[in-house]
Design a protein around this motif. Structure first.
Motif, PDB file in Angstrom:
ATOM      1  N   GLN A 132      -0.644 -21.655  80.197  1.00  0.00           N
ATOM      2  CA  GLN A 132       0.162 -21.109  81.293  1.00  0.00           C
ATOM      3  C   GLN A 132      -0.295 -19.699  81.651  1.00  0.00           C
ATOM      4  O   GLN A 132      -0.391 -19.333  82.825  1.00  0.00           O
ATOM      5  CB  GLN A 132       1.639 -21.106  80.912  1.00  0.00           C
ATOM      6  N   PHE A 133      -0.583 -18.891  80.632  1.00  0.00           N
ATOM      7  CA  PHE A 133      -1.082 -17.537  80.842  1.00  0.00           C
ATOM      8  C   PHE A 133      -2.407 -17.578  81.606  1.00  0.00           C
ATOM      9  O   PHE A 133      -2.599 -16.843  82.578  1.00  0.00           O
ATOM     10  CB  PHE A 133      -1.254 -16.844  79.487  1.00  0.00           C
ATOM     11  N   LEU A 134      -3.314 -18.458  81.180  1.00  0.00           N
ATOM     12  CA  LEU A 134      -4.626 -18.559  81.827  1.00  0.00           C
ATOM     13  C   LEU A 134      -4.501 -19.051  83.266  1.00  0.00           C
ATOM     14  O   LEU A 134      -5.209 -18.574  84.153  1.00  0.00           O
ATOM     15  CB  LEU A 134      -5.538 -19.480  81.015  1.00  0.00           C
ATOM     16  N   ALA A 135      -3.593 -19.990  83.497  1.00  0.00           N
ATOM     17  CA  ALA A 135      -3.365 -20.477  84.864  1.00  0.00           C
ATOM     18  C   ALA A 135      -2.839 -19.349  85.754  1.00  0.00           C
ATOM     19  O   ALA A 135      -3.264 -19.212  86.914  1.00  0.00           O
ATOM     20  CB  ALA A 135      -2.390 -21.648  84.844  1.00  0.00           C
ATOM     21  N   ALA A 136      -1.921 -18.543  85.224  1.00  0.00           N
ATOM     22  CA  ALA A 136      -1.381 -17.418  86.000  1.00  0.00           C
ATOM     23  C   ALA A 136      -2.466 -16.386  86.295  1.00  0.00           C
ATOM     24  O   ALA A 136      -2.528 -15.840  87.406  1.00  0.00           O
ATOM     25  CB  ALA A 136      -0.215 -16.774  85.243  1.00  0.00           C
ATOM     26  N   LYS A 137      -3.323 -16.119  85.318  1.00  0.00           N
ATOM     27  CA  LYS A 137      -4.408 -15.151  85.530  1.00  0.00           C
ATOM     28  C   LYS A 137      -5.442 -15.691  86.512  1.00  0.00           C
ATOM     29  O   LYS A 137      -6.070 -14.931  87.249  1.00  0.00           O
ATOM     30  CB  LYS A 137      -5.070 -14.783  84.192  1.00  0.00           C
ATOM     31  N   THR A 138      -5.610 -17.002  86.542  1.00  0.00           N
ATOM     32  CA  THR A 138      -6.507 -17.621  87.525  1.00  0.00           C
ATOM     33  C   THR A 138      -5.889 -17.524  88.921  1.00  0.00           C
ATOM     34  O   THR A 138      -6.568 -17.166  89.890  1.00  0.00           O
ATOM     35  CB  THR A 138      -6.791 -19.090  87.132  1.00  0.00           C
ATOM     36  N   ALA A 139      -4.597 -17.804  89.024  1.00  0.00           N
ATOM     37  CA  ALA A 139      -3.907 -17.724  90.309  1.00  0.00           C
ATOM     38  C   ALA A 139      -3.919 -16.303  90.876  1.00  0.00           C
ATOM     39  O   ALA A 139      -3.997 -16.113  92.094  1.00  0.00           O
ATOM     40  CB  ALA A 139      -2.469 -18.223  90.166  1.00  0.00           C
ATOM     41  N   SER A 140      -3.875 -15.308  89.978  1.00  0.00           N
ATOM     42  CA  SER A 140      -3.873 -13.910  90.438  1.00  0.00           C
ATOM     43  C   SER A 140      -5.285 -13.392  90.716  1.00  0.00           C
ATOM     44  O   SER A 140      -5.444 -12.263  91.172  1.00  0.00           O
ATOM     45  CB  SER A 140      -3.181 -13.013  89.407  1.00  0.00           C
ATOM     46  N   GLY A 141      -6.295 -14.200  90.420  1.00  0.00           N
ATOM     47  CA  GLY A 141      -7.673 -13.794  90.695  1.00  0.00           C
ATOM     48  C   GLY A 141      -8.357 -13.054  89.566  1.00  0.00           C
ATOM     49  O   GLY A 141      -9.500 -12.625  89.709  1.00  0.00           O
ATOM     50  N   GLU A 142      -7.695 -12.891  88.436  1.00  0.00           N
ATOM     51  CA  GLU A 142      -8.299 -12.158  87.322  1.00  0.00           C
ATOM     52  C   GLU A 142      -9.287 -13.003  86.520  1.00  0.00           C
ATOM     53  O   GLU A 142     -10.226 -12.470  85.945  1.00  0.00           O
ATOM     54  CB  GLU A 142      -7.214 -11.628  86.386  1.00  0.00           C
ATOM     55  N   LEU A 143      -9.057 -14.307  86.453  1.00  0.00           N
ATOM     56  CA  LEU A 143      -9.943 -15.225  85.744  1.00  0.00           C
ATOM     57  C   LEU A 143     -10.255 -16.413  86.648  1.00  0.00           C
ATOM     58  O   LEU A 143      -9.606 -16.598  87.680  1.00  0.00           O
ATOM     59  CB  LEU A 143      -9.285 -15.729  84.450  1.00  0.00           C
ATOM     60  N   ALA A 144     -11.216 -17.213  86.223  1.00  0.00           N
ATOM     61  CA  ALA A 144     -11.562 -18.446  86.938  1.00  0.00           C
ATOM     62  C   ALA A 144     -11.596 -19.576  85.912  1.00  0.00           C
ATOM     63  O   ALA A 144     -12.650 -19.956  85.417  1.00  0.00           O
ATOM     64  CB  ALA A 144     -12.908 -18.304  87.643  1.00  0.00           C
ATOM     65  N   VAL A 145     -10.413 -20.093  85.573  1.00  0.00           N
ATOM     66  CA  VAL A 145     -10.283 -21.140  84.562  1.00  0.00           C
ATOM     67  C   VAL A 145      -9.954 -22.443  85.276  1.00  0.00           C
ATOM     68  O   VAL A 145      -8.873 -22.587  85.849  1.00  0.00           O
ATOM     69  CB  VAL A 145      -9.178 -20.790  83.536  1.00  0.00           C
ATOM     70  N   ASP A 146     -10.904 -23.394  85.263  1.00  0.00           N
ATOM     71  CA  ASP A 146     -10.681 -24.643  85.981  1.00  0.00           C
ATOM     72  C   ASP A 146      -9.791 -25.622  85.222  1.00  0.00           C
ATOM     73  O   ASP A 146      -9.120 -26.448  85.839  1.00  0.00           O
ATOM     74  CB  ASP A 146     -12.020 -25.306  86.330  1.00  0.00           C
ATOM     75  N   ASP A 147      -9.745 -25.532  83.897  1.00  0.00           N
ATOM     76  CA  ASP A 147      -8.902 -26.429  83.096  1.00  0.00           C
ATOM     77  C   ASP A 147      -8.206 -25.601  82.004  1.00  0.00           C
ATOM     78  O   ASP A 147      -8.699 -25.520  80.870  1.00  0.00           O
ATOM     79  CB  ASP A 147      -9.760 -27.541  82.488  1.00  0.00           C
ATOM     80  N   PRO A 148      -7.076 -24.970  82.328  1.00  0.00           N
ATOM     81  CA  PRO A 148      -6.409 -24.086  81.369  1.00  0.00           C
ATOM     82  C   PRO A 148      -6.089 -24.721  80.010  1.00  0.00           C
ATOM     83  O   PRO A 148      -6.278 -24.060  78.977  1.00  0.00           O
ATOM     84  CB  PRO A 148      -5.144 -23.636  82.112  1.00  0.00           C
TER      85      PRO A 148
END
Length: 199
Positions: A132-148
């Motif tokens: 969930q943390f990784l998905a949120a960071k991806t949504a905010s543009g901080e990371l690019a995680v395709d499969d959290p």
């Protein structure tokens, strides 16, 4: 049963498992150390396996609590992952925690529930929170995680993999504690570099 008596029985059992190993712990020794009767143990836990399940629940919960580091407002993504990894590893490698994991594995042939419960609470809950943390960071543009969920499992593998395996299976193979910070930093750096948003 009073909560303090329950805690006393669990603490005594945890101590005895760490000292002797699960197979060499009997209820008489627990009763002596906890200053209680067998009927108190039976009433609260059912039997020795019930005690183990309660200890597994406690141990798994301590690992799952590390996820709170992911939500500290003053930490950037890398710092939050580093703090999470540090807390998770510190808790997972505590002598009593390792003893409980070893006991759950040892009891698995007779009763798979403690090991399954540990996996569901400690590993699955932590992985879900991290995903969930990784998905949120991806949504905010901080990371690019395709499969959290997969990335969360990878992170846990980087942080816990060898360390917990060595502690549980052969403590002689454990890496020196002095280099733990360096290894944690490297694990977080590798993970963040892999999932950094492309420029």
């Amino acid at each position: 049963m009073r909560p303090d008596k329950r805690r006393s029985i669990l603490a005594a059992t945890k101590r005895l498992i760490a000292e002797r190993g699960y197979s060499d712990v009997n209820l008489d020794a627990v009763c002596e150390l906890a200053a209680c009767s067998k009927s108190a143990i039976y009433a609260c836990f059912g039997n020795k396996d019930g005690l183990l399940l309660a200890l597994v629940d406690e141990a798994a919960g301590s690992i799952a609590q590390a996820q709170h580091a992911l939500h500290l407002p003053n930490l950037d993504t890398t710092a939050a992952l580093r703090r999470y990894a540090e807390l998770m590893l510190e808790r997972a490698l505590a002598t009593s925690h390792v003893a409980i994991v070893q006991a759950a594995i040892a009891a698995r042939a007779r009763d798979p529930e403690p090991a399954r419960h540990y996996g569901n609470v400690a590993l699955a809950t932590s992985a879900s929170a991290l995903a969930q943390f990784l998905a949120a960071k991806t949504a905010s543009g901080e990371l690019a995680v395709d499969d959290p969920p997969v990335a969360a499992q990878q992170f846990h593998g980087l942080v816990l993999g060898w360390e917990l395996f060595a502690a549980v299976v052969d403590p002689e193979q454990a890496l020196p504690v002095a280099s733990r910070d360096t290894r944690l930093d490297a694990a977080v750096d590798v993970f963040v570099a892999r999932y950094a948003r492309p420029s």
